[in-house]
Scaffold this motif. Structure first.
Motif, PDB file in Angstrom:
ATOM      1  N   LYS A 143       0.843  -1.175   0.000  1.00  0.00           N
ATOM      2  CA  LYS A 143       0.000   0.000   0.000  1.00  0.00           C
ATOM      3  C   LYS A 143       0.889   1.239   0.000  1.00  0.00           C
ATOM      4  O   LYS A 143       2.038   1.116   0.416  1.00  0.00           O
ATOM      5  CB  LYS A 143      -0.958  -0.014   1.179  1.00  0.00           C
ATOM      6  N   HIS A 173      -0.746  -5.015   5.774  1.00  0.00           N
ATOM      7  CA  HIS A 173      -0.012  -5.778   6.788  1.00  0.00           C
ATOM      8  C   HIS A 173      -0.874  -6.100   8.016  1.00  0.00           C
ATOM      9  O   HIS A 173      -0.553  -6.990   8.784  1.00  0.00           O
ATOM     10  CB  HIS A 173       1.306  -5.095   7.171  1.00  0.00           C
ATOM     11  N   TYR A 174      -2.030  -5.412   8.178  1.00  0.00           N
ATOM     12  CA  TYR A 174      -2.891  -5.751   9.306  1.00  0.00           C
ATOM     13  C   TYR A 174      -3.386  -7.196   9.208  1.00  0.00           C
ATOM     14  O   TYR A 174      -3.600  -7.861  10.202  1.00  0.00           O
ATOM     15  CB  TYR A 174      -4.061  -4.762   9.424  1.00  0.00           C
ATOM     16  N   LYS A 177      -1.208  -9.692  10.960  1.00  0.00           N
ATOM     17  CA  LYS A 177      -1.086  -9.679  12.420  1.00  0.00           C
ATOM     18  C   LYS A 177      -1.803 -10.893  12.996  1.00  0.00           C
ATOM     19  O   LYS A 177      -2.932 -11.186  12.614  1.00  0.00           O
ATOM     20  CB  LYS A 177      -1.699  -8.392  12.991  1.00  0.00           C
ATOM     21  N   GLU A 211      -2.936   5.548  17.612  1.00  0.00           N
ATOM     22  CA  GLU A 211      -1.472   5.510  17.591  1.00  0.00           C
ATOM     23  C   GLU A 211      -0.928   6.677  18.389  1.00  0.00           C
ATOM     24  O   GLU A 211      -1.496   7.777  18.354  1.00  0.00           O
ATOM     25  CB  GLU A 211      -0.961   5.628  16.156  1.00  0.00           C
ATOM     26  N   ARG A 218       7.763  10.929   7.327  1.00  0.00           N
ATOM     27  CA  ARG A 218       6.882  10.573   6.200  1.00  0.00           C
ATOM     28  C   ARG A 218       5.985  11.744   5.846  1.00  0.00           C
ATOM     29  O   ARG A 218       4.887  11.572   5.307  1.00  0.00           O
ATOM     30  CB  ARG A 218       6.000   9.395   6.590  1.00  0.00           C
ATOM     31  N   ASP A 230      -4.686   6.701   4.543  1.00  0.00           N
ATOM     32  CA  ASP A 230      -3.560   5.952   5.109  1.00  0.00           C
ATOM     33  C   ASP A 230      -4.025   4.773   5.968  1.00  0.00           C
ATOM     34  O   ASP A 230      -3.385   3.727   5.986  1.00  0.00           O
ATOM     35  CB  ASP A 230      -2.698   6.911   5.947  1.00  0.00           C
ATOM     36  N   MET A 231      -5.131   4.936   6.676  1.00  0.00           N
ATOM     37  CA  MET A 231      -5.554   3.897   7.640  1.00  0.00           C
ATOM     38  C   MET A 231      -6.984   3.393   7.406  1.00  0.00           C
ATOM     39  O   MET A 231      -7.241   2.208   7.471  1.00  0.00           O
ATOM     40  CB  MET A 231      -5.484   4.457   9.076  1.00  0.00           C
ATOM     41  N   HIS A 235      -6.635  -0.524   6.553  1.00  0.00           N
ATOM     42  CA  HIS A 235      -6.547  -1.324   7.779  1.00  0.00           C
ATOM     43  C   HIS A 235      -7.897  -1.410   8.518  1.00  0.00           C
ATOM     44  O   HIS A 235      -8.334  -2.490   8.903  1.00  0.00           O
ATOM     45  CB  HIS A 235      -5.493  -0.763   8.730  1.00  0.00           C
ATOM     46  N   LYS A 326      -3.345   9.748  14.837  1.00  0.00           N
ATOM     47  CA  LYS A 326      -1.931   9.805  15.228  1.00  0.00           C
ATOM     48  C   LYS A 326      -1.784  10.708  16.443  1.00  0.00           C
ATOM     49  O   LYS A 326      -2.616  11.597  16.666  1.00  0.00           O
ATOM     50  CB  LYS A 326      -1.114  10.441  14.093  1.00  0.00           C
ATOM     51  N   GLN A 363      -3.623  -4.900  19.710  1.00  0.00           N
ATOM     52  CA  GLN A 363      -2.283  -4.518  20.142  1.00  0.00           C
ATOM     53  C   GLN A 363      -2.374  -3.289  21.024  1.00  0.00           C
ATOM     54  O   GLN A 363      -3.247  -2.472  20.774  1.00  0.00           O
ATOM     55  CB  GLN A 363      -1.361  -4.233  18.940  1.00  0.00           C
TER      56      GLN A 363
END
Ligand code: BG6
Length: 478
Positions: A143, A173-174, A177, A211, A218, A230-231, A235, A326, A363
């Motif tokens: 992504k 990548h989520y 996990k 987060e 970035r 982005d999220m 995700h 964030k 997490q």
């Protein structure tokens, strides 16, 4: 279980993602004995490294990002012998024959595009043009998969011109996990939850991915993307899919992805008053967003909370509240399934309102808590109190599971195995953009400016109001 022999070419092998995530993940799997004897990694990037110089760079990264394993000097050296390098420019036709000479015909051949999406087309074309693609070829793309529906479609079309869908591995990548995969295990491996998993028993669902980090390093990418792209588009959308989807007939790539796609397609457009955008200001955890990106007028959001509806038989009338941001007070990804109150309280009004909550902590402190109602101890009549039935995966599964494997370990090995279950299909990505685009277009049309929140806080106050208006409140960070 070792995988088949493979050649893995990492384009952008000197870059941040390769050094921080992909190579350490491969090294950890190597140390775990999952590599066959015939397997190698070939870094490819523009830098004019010799293979030895590249190995030194890799060794340095492994010491930082896989410190425990790198302390074993033998393992580190043997791994490095399996690492090679070819200087190569995606925009030029030179050096491809040198890469070709290093590849074996009969192995799994994976090309990892750890580069910006603007290079995907060039790389795909050159792999084909230089005759590097074999029937066992797979390509892996990261992504952001596009910036909107149109660009995602264009990317899909570019890749499809050279590779079949079965060869394309789009990473979120989520999905790699452990705790995210566990959502499926909890839902479909237990008889307990699934009968209650619908709008008749579930009042609403909250998905929080908070987060504490900012966007340092970035800035340029992030200021063009924002939290929505982005999220949320990827995700959080994937988490929503896994929570809301129908049971697939089996755990196979298309069965799972078909069900996820149906969820995305069942999403209603989000009403503007059901979305809150935020941007962090200076606060206890650092400087403000605009100073960080060096753009005093930036209206990019670093936080978004919204209320979504999955309009289908199972979920009609049960809202899904999603939030991510964030520089929040803590790092915490949690899904809360908020059950309805019992239909009638036999204990009278004094007993208060009590409802079960199933919290799935993704997490940190991975685990599951079920809030149940019991009698308050003591002789004073029937008073009720809520207590947690608490399970931490680390405690329940033993010390070797204290540290869940990194998502990339699972995903990279799945590429080699040829298992696409945990990768996004092209139509899924497009459907997610089709839902996201009108939200962003609405902000642009209205000239919407995100609400400020203090860095290190719980996010903008309006996110609380979003819930309060519905007579609800966020669980966890608030
Ligand atoms: C990435 C986003 O995809 O996921 C980042 O681009 C974000 O902005 C990261 O920080 C979060 O991943 P994790 O694994 O730390 O939750």
């Amino acid at each position: 279980i070792p995988v088949d022999p493979f050649d893995l070419v990492i384009f952008g092998g000197t870059g941040d993602l390769a050094q921080r995530k992909i190579l350490p993940a491969l090294f950890r799997r190597f140390c775990a004995g999952q590599w066959p004897d015939d397997a190698q990694i070939i870094g490819a990037a523009r830098a004019e490294y010799t293979p030895d110089a590249f190995r030194e760079v890799v060794a340095e990264s492994l010491r930082s990002h896989a410190p425990a394993q790198s302390r074993n000097a033998d393992a580190l050296n043997t791994f490095l012998q399996r690492v090679d390098y070819v200087p190569l420019d995606a925009l030029s036709d030179t050096a491809w024959d040198r890469l070709a000479a290093k590849l074996a015909d009969d192995r799994v051949r994976a090309f990892y595009f750890s580069v910006g999406p603007q290079l995907f087309g060039q790389l795909a074309e050159r792999i084909k043009h230089h005759d590097l693609a074999t029937p066992k070829t797979r390509i892996v793309v990261e992504k952001p998969f596009g910036h909107d529906l149109e660009s995602a479609r264009a990317l899909n079309a570019t890749l499809a011109a050279h590779f079949s869908e079965g060869q394309i591995y789009r990473i979120d990548h989520y999905l790699g996990k452990e705790t995210v995969q566990n959502l499926m295990a909890v839902r479909f491996g237990n008889m307990l939850f699934e009968p209650l998993w619908n709008s008749q028993y579930v009042d609403h669902i909250q998905i929080t991915v908070a987060e504490s980090v900012g966007i340092d390093g970035r800035e340029e990418y992030y200021d063009r993307a924002g939290a929505m792209r982005d999220m949320m588009q990827n995700h959080l959308m994937q988490l929503l899919c896994l929570i809301a989807m129908e049971p697939p007939a089996k755990f196979d790539p298309d069965a799972v992805r078909d069900e996820k796609l149906k969820v995305i397609r069942a999403l209603d457009p989000v009403e503007p008053h059901h979305i809150v955008r935020g941007q962090f200001d200076a606060g206890p955890s650092g400087a403000g967003y605009r100073d960080t990106v060096g753009n005093p007028r930036s209206t990019t959001e670093s936080y978004v909370a919204l209320r979504a509806h999955v309009s289908n038989w199972r979920w009609a009338g049960t809202p899904f509240y999603l939030r991510t941001g964030k520089r929040l007070i803590e790092r915490s990804s949690v899904i809360n399934v908020m059950f309805k109150d019992a239909p009638h309280s036999i204990f009278g009004a004094d007993a208060g309102r009590h409802a079960n909550v199933l919290s799935i902590r993704l997490q940190p402190n991975e685990g599951i808590t079920l809030k149940v109602t019991i009698k308050e101890p003591g002789p004073g009549g029937m008073r009720l109190v809520d207590v947690p039935l608490d399970m931490s995966f680390a405690e329940a599964l033993g010390s070797e599971n204290q540290d869940p494997p990194d998502a990339y370990e699972r995903l990279v090995m799945d590429v080699i195995r040829g298992n696409q279950t945990l990768f996004m299909r092209g139509d899924e990505v497009e459907a997610a953009w089709a839902w996201t685009d009108p939200i962003i277009a609405g902000w642009q049309a209205r000239g919407d400016v995100p609400k400020p929140y203090d860095s290190g806080s719980t996010g903008p106050g309006d996110a609380e109001l979003l819930m309060k208006r519905d007579g609800r409140r966020w669980q966890g960070i608030n």
